[in-house]
Design an enzyme around this catalytic site. Structure first.
Site, PDB file in Angstrom:
ATOM      1  N   ASP A  34       0.847  -1.085  -0.120  1.00  0.00           N
ATOM      2  CA  ASP A  34      -0.004   0.011   0.219  1.00  0.00           C
ATOM      3  C   ASP A  34       0.631   1.310  -0.042  1.00  0.00           C
ATOM      4  O   ASP A  34       2.276   1.307   0.258  1.00  0.00           O
ATOM      5  CB  ASP A  34      -0.767   0.039   1.231  1.00  0.00           C
ATOM      6  CG  ASP A  34      -2.222   0.738   1.056  1.00  0.00           C
ATOM      7  OD1 ASP A  34      -2.424   1.446   0.082  1.00  0.00           O
ATOM      8  OD2 ASP A  34      -3.093   0.557   1.931  1.00  0.00           O
ATOM      9  N   ASP A  37     -10.597   2.400  -3.342  1.00  0.00           N
ATOM     10  CA  ASP A  37     -11.400   2.217  -2.172  1.00  0.00           C
ATOM     11  C   ASP A  37     -12.801   1.871  -2.087  1.00  0.00           C
ATOM     12  O   ASP A  37     -13.446   1.781  -1.027  1.00  0.00           O
ATOM     13  CB  ASP A  37     -10.739   3.152  -1.087  1.00  0.00           C
ATOM     14  CG  ASP A  37      -9.540   2.746  -0.516  1.00  0.00           C
ATOM     15  OD1 ASP A  37      -8.984   1.662  -0.762  1.00  0.00           O
ATOM     16  OD2 ASP A  37      -8.798   3.397   0.231  1.00  0.00           O
TER      17      ASP A  37
END
Ligand code: DGJ
Length: 736
Positions: free
Chosen positions: A478, A548
C-alpha cells in the site's frame, strides 16, 4: 527502471521470435537508399527516417502497409515563417531543446557553462533481434541519446524509450527527459480521451477535441497518482467503441510523469511522454546515463474497444510478472472493511474459517497487525508483529489458513512512517523533507526517502525477513499519501532533485529483488485505491487495487474507466457490506457479486454478519466465478453499454480466447416509465458456432432460443427481463 525496461525488451524479443506468424511480424528494417526505418507487426506499420540534415523524422504510424511499399525519404522542410523558426515544422522523432524549438522536447539540458542549447542529429543505428537502437548526438557536445524501438509481434504496439548519456567531462543537469514523441497524421479530426479521478472516484472517462495548444496529463505527486492515469487515446472524430481509427498509449513509470498532447501551428499532433519536467533536474555525472521509462503505443482501426483489448493483451503477454501466461487470480478475502485496525488471532481465524467455507483461495490480513498500530496514528515503519494481537506471532493464523486450504497474504505500506513509531524516533532524517521547513503529514504519516541507499536496504531487509520467517504467498503493498516537501538534504543541492527518479528506481529494485529471492510471492499494488496503476508497476506486481470505493454500483463506472487502459485480470474487486460505507446504498448480495465478478474477484465483507442464505449465495457465485474466470480475466472484453455519464444501464461481455465461451454481465440502475431493458447484442463470438445460453442470475425473454448461432446472439441479441432498482443479470454462453 532500466532493469524493468530490459526485462520487457527480453520478453518482447523472445516472444517476437517464437510468435512470428508472418515472416515480417515484429520485424525492423532499414532502407539504406532512403534512410528509412520501418517496423511492422500485426496490423501496424511504424516508420521514420533520417533527413538530409541528419534529423530523425516521423514518417508513418498507422494500419499496416504493403511489404513492397516504399516510404519516401524524410526531407528537412523548406523555411516557413521567419517568426516561428523552421525547427517547429520538423516532425522530430526525438528532439533536443535547442534551435528555437517551441514544443515539448525529448530532452532539455543545462550545462555547467550555462549553455542550454541541444540539437540532436543521427549518428548510427543497430538492430539486435527485434530491437532497433538509434544513436543521436548533439551537433557539438558529447551528449548522446540512444533511442530504443521494438514492435510487439502480437499487437503491433511499439515500445519506445531513450537513454541519455553524458560523455562530456563535467556533470550536466537534465531538466526534461521524454521517452518518445509520437506524431499522428496531420489533421483537425481528432478527439483526445483520457482518465481522471480522485480518491474513491478513479478513472472517469473524459473526451475533448484536439485543438491548437496543449493538453497535459500528469502527476506531480512523486508517484503515479489518481488525478490522471498515464494513458491516452486519440480517436478520429467518427471513431467510437466499436469502429474507427484510434491511437493509444501508456507510460511505464510509477513516479511523477507527463503526457502532453499538442496541436502545433501547422496542425500536426504531437504526443510526448516521460518524466514530469515540473521540478525536475537530474544531475547526470560525466560518463553516466539516464534511461527514461518505456512508452508503449499502438493504433487500430477497430475502435476504442479494440484499443483497450490490445492493451489488455500486451499486459497479459508482455508486461505482468508472470507474462506470457499469468496464473489465474485466486479468489481472495481481505479483512480491511470487516475489522479495520482491530485485527487479532481469534478474530482473523474466525473470518478465515467463514471465507474458506465459501471457496475463497487466499486469505489476506490487512492493516493493523504490526507495531503499535491500533489507529492510523502510530506504528507505520515498525514491521514487527504486534504481540498483544498475535502472542505467538503470525504462525498460528497462517497455519490455520493453510489447513483451511487457502494461502496467506499480508498488508504492508513500506515507504511510509508515522511520526509515532520506533523507526521515525531512530531515524527522523530518513524521510523526504527540506531543512527548516514543516514536515507535512498526510493520514498522520510521512514518506520515507527511498532514494537513500540506507532506507532501501532497511526496507528490503524488513520485507525479506517477514517473507523468510513466515509462509506468505502474497503482499498487498500500500501507499497512502502523496509527497510534500520532496527534499533530500543529505546530498549536494544539485543532486537533490534526483529523488524523483532514484526513489522509484529503488522501489522497483526492492520489488525485483524480493521477487527474485521469493519467487512464489505475488504482490498487489495499492495506493489508497487506484493511485499507483501504470505499466511500470504492473511489470512487478500481479494485480492492483482498483479503488477504495467498493460500492458495487459506483464500481461499474470506475471499472469501465479502468478497463480502457488496464486488463480485468489485474482489476481487484471485492464484494463488501450493504449498505455501503461509501454511499449508504443498499444493494443485493447478488448485485455486489456480479459487479465484482467482472474483474478479479475478492471478498471484503464482514462475514460475521452474514446469514446462512448469504453463505449459500456466495458459495454458488464463487463456484460460478471459478468456472468463468479464465474468460473474464484473460479473454477479450467488450464494453457493450457504458456506465459513464450517468447511464441507466451498463453491460460488459467477456469472450474466451478460443471463442468457445462468453459471459455477459448486465446492470440496471432503475426502471423508468415502463421502458424495457435495451436488447443486448453480443460481440466477438464465432458467427458460425452454436452457443447455449444459461442464466447465472436473472431472467431473459421466455421466447429466446436456448441454443443459437453466434450470428444470432450478435445480431438478434437477447432481451433481459431487468426491472426495478439496482438489478443485475449474468448469462453464460457456451459453445455446443
Ligand atoms: C488503503 C487501502 O486502499 C485499503 O484497502 C486498506 O488497505 C487501507 N489503506 C489500510 O490502511
Amino acid at each position: 527502471m532500466h532493469a524493468v525496461r530490459t526485462l520487457g525488451a527480453m520478453l518482447f524479443a523472445v516472444i517476437g521470435a517464437i510468435g512470428t506468424a508472418r515472416a515480417a511480424d515484429g520485424s525492423v528494417r532499414f532502407d539504406e537508399s532512403s534512410k528509412t526505418f520501418r517496423l511492422d507487426a500485426a496490423k501496424v506499420t511504424y516508420a521514420f527516417g533520417v533527413d538530409d540534415k541528419g534529423q530523425l523524422q516521423s514518417l508513418y504510424w498507422g494500419p499496416r502497409l504493403g511489404v513492397s511499399d516504399r516510404l519516401s525519404a524524410a526531407v528537412a522542410p523548406a523555411p516557413g515563417d521567419a517568426i516561428d523558426g523552421n525547427i517547429n515544422r520538423v516532425r522530430q522523432e526525438y528532439s533536443g531543446w535547442g534551435s528555437g524549438l517551441y514544443y515539448e522536447p525529448g530532452v532539455k539540458i543545462t550545462f555547467p557553462d550555462g549553455n542550454r542549447d541541444l540539437v540532436l542529429h543521427y549518428v548510427s543505428h543497430s538492430i539486435k533481434g527485434s530491437i532497433l537502437s538509434v544513436v543521436l548526438k548533439d551537433i557539438e557536445r558529447a551528449i548522446l541519446v540512444t533511442l530504443e524501438y521494438e514492435i510487439d509481434a502480437d499487437t503491433g504496439i511499439v515500445r519506445r524509450s531513450a537513454t541519455i548519456t553524458n560523455r562530456t567531462s563535467t556533470p550536466v543537469i537534465v531538466e526534461q527527459a521524454n521517452a518518445a514523441t509520437w506524431f499522428l497524421p496531420r489533421s483537425r479530426d481528432y478527439t483526445l480521451r483520457f482518465l481522471s479521478g480522485r480518491w474513491a472516484a478513479e478513472n472517469s472517462v473524459n473526451e475533448r477535441p484536439v485543438q491548437p495548444g496543449k493538453t497535459v496529463l500528469e502527476s506531480r505527486r512523486g508517484t503515479t497518482g489518481m488525478q490522471n492515469a498515464p494513458w491516452f487515446a486519440v480517436r478520429r472524430n467518427d471513431a467510437n467503441e466499436t469502429q474507427g481509427q484510434v491511437w493509444f498509449g501508456s507510460l511505464a513509470w510509477s513516479g511523477s510523469w507527463q503526457i502532453a498532447v499538442e496541436q502545433d501551428q501547422i496542425e500536426q499532433v504531437r504526443i510526448s511522454g516521460g518524466f514530469n519536467p515540473f521540478d525536475f533536474g537530474y544531475k547526470l555525472d560525466a560518463g553516466a546515463s539516464l534511461a527514461t521509462p518505456s512508452f508503449y503505443a499502438g493504433v487500430t482501426t477497430d475502435g476504442i474497444g479494440e484499443a483497450s483489448r490490445l492493451m489488455h493483451r500486451l499486459e497479459l503477454t508482455k508486461i505482468l510478472p508472470q507474462a506470457p501466461n499469468p496464473r489465474l487470480r485466486p479468489v481472495l478475502y481481505n479483512s480491511w472493511e470487516a475489522t479495520e485496525f482491530k485485527v487479532d488471532e481469534p478474530g482473523q481465524i474466525a473470518l478465515a474459517e467463514k471465507a474458506a467455507s465459501i471457496g475463497v483461495e487466499r486469505f489476506v490480513m490487512d492493516d493493523g497487525w504490526f507495531g503499535a498500530r491500533n489507529t492510523d496514528k502510530a506504528g507505520l515503519g515498525d514491521w514487527v508483529v504486534n504481540r498483544q494481537k498475535f502472542p505467538n506471532g503470525l504462525k498460528p493464523l497462517i497455519d490455520r489458513v493453510h489447513v483451511l486450504g487457502m494461502d496467506f497474504g499480508l498488508w504492508v505500506e513500506p515507504e511510509m512512517v508515522n511520526a509515532d513509531s520506533d523507526l521515525y524516533r531512530a531515524h527522523p532524517d530518513w524521510i523526504l523533507h527540506m531543512t527548516g521547513r514543516p514536515r507535512t503529514e498526510g493520514r498522520n504519516q510521512l514518506v520515507l526517502n527511498l532514494a537513500r541507499a540506507d532506507v532501501r536496504a532497511y526496507l528490503f531487509d524488513a520485507l525479506d525477513k517477514l517473507l523468510s520467517e513466515n509462509d506468505i504467498a502474497f503482499l498487498k503493498w500500500d501507499y497512502n499519501r502523496s509527497w510534500s516537501e520532496p527534499g533530500w538534504p543529505e546530498v549536494a543541492p544539485d543532486q537533490q532533485k534526483n529523488v524523483y527518479v532514484d526513489f522509484i528506481r529503488n522501489y522497483y529494485g526492492i520489488l525485483e529483488k524480493l521477487r527474485k529471492k521469493h519467487p512464489k510471492i505475488e504482490i498487489e499494488s495499492c495506493s489508497s485505491g487506484g493511485g499507483r496503476i501504470d505499466l511500470g508497476v504492473m511489470h512487478l506486481t500481479d494485480e492492483v487495487w482498483t479503488s477504495d470505493n467498493t460500492d458495487a454500483f459506483d464500481r461499474l463506472r470506475i471499472q469501465d474507466g479502468f478497463t480502457q487502459a488496464w486488463t480485468p485480470a489485474a482489476m481487484m474487486a471485492w464484494v463488501t457490506d450493504s449498505p455501503t460505507w461509501v454511499n449508504n446504498r443498499a444493494l443485493s448480495l447478488e448485485y455486489r457479486f456480479l459487479s465484482s465478478m467482472q474483474g478479479s474477484l475478492g471478498l471484503g465483507a464482514n462475514l460475521n454478519k452474514w446469514q446462512p442464505q448469504d453463505f449459500a449465495t456466495a458459495r454458488r457465485l464463487v463456484a460460478e466465478y471459478k468456472a468463468m474466470r479464465k474468460t473474464v480475466q484473460q479473454g477479450r472484453l467488450y464494453r457493450l453499454i457504458s456506465p459513464q455519464g450517468g447511464s441507466e444501464q451498463s453491460a460488459t461481455e467477456s469472450v474466451s480466447a478460443d471463442r468457445a465461451h462468453a459471459v455477459l454481465f448486465a446492470f440496471l440502475h432503475s426502471s423508468t416509465e415502463k421502458y424495457p431493458y435495451p436488447t443486448v447484442r453480443l460481440q466477438g463470438l464465432d458467427p458460425d458456432a452454436k452457443y447455449r445460453v444459461r442464466a447465472i442470475k436473472g431472467k431473459f425473454d421466455e421466447r429466446t432460443p436456448t441454443t443459437a448461432s453466434g450470428a444470432y446472439w450478435m445480431n438478434a441479441g437477447i432481451d433481459l427481463l431487468l426491472r426495478g432498482d439496482f438489478q443485475a443479470a449474468a448469462l453464460a454462453f457456451d459453445e455446443e
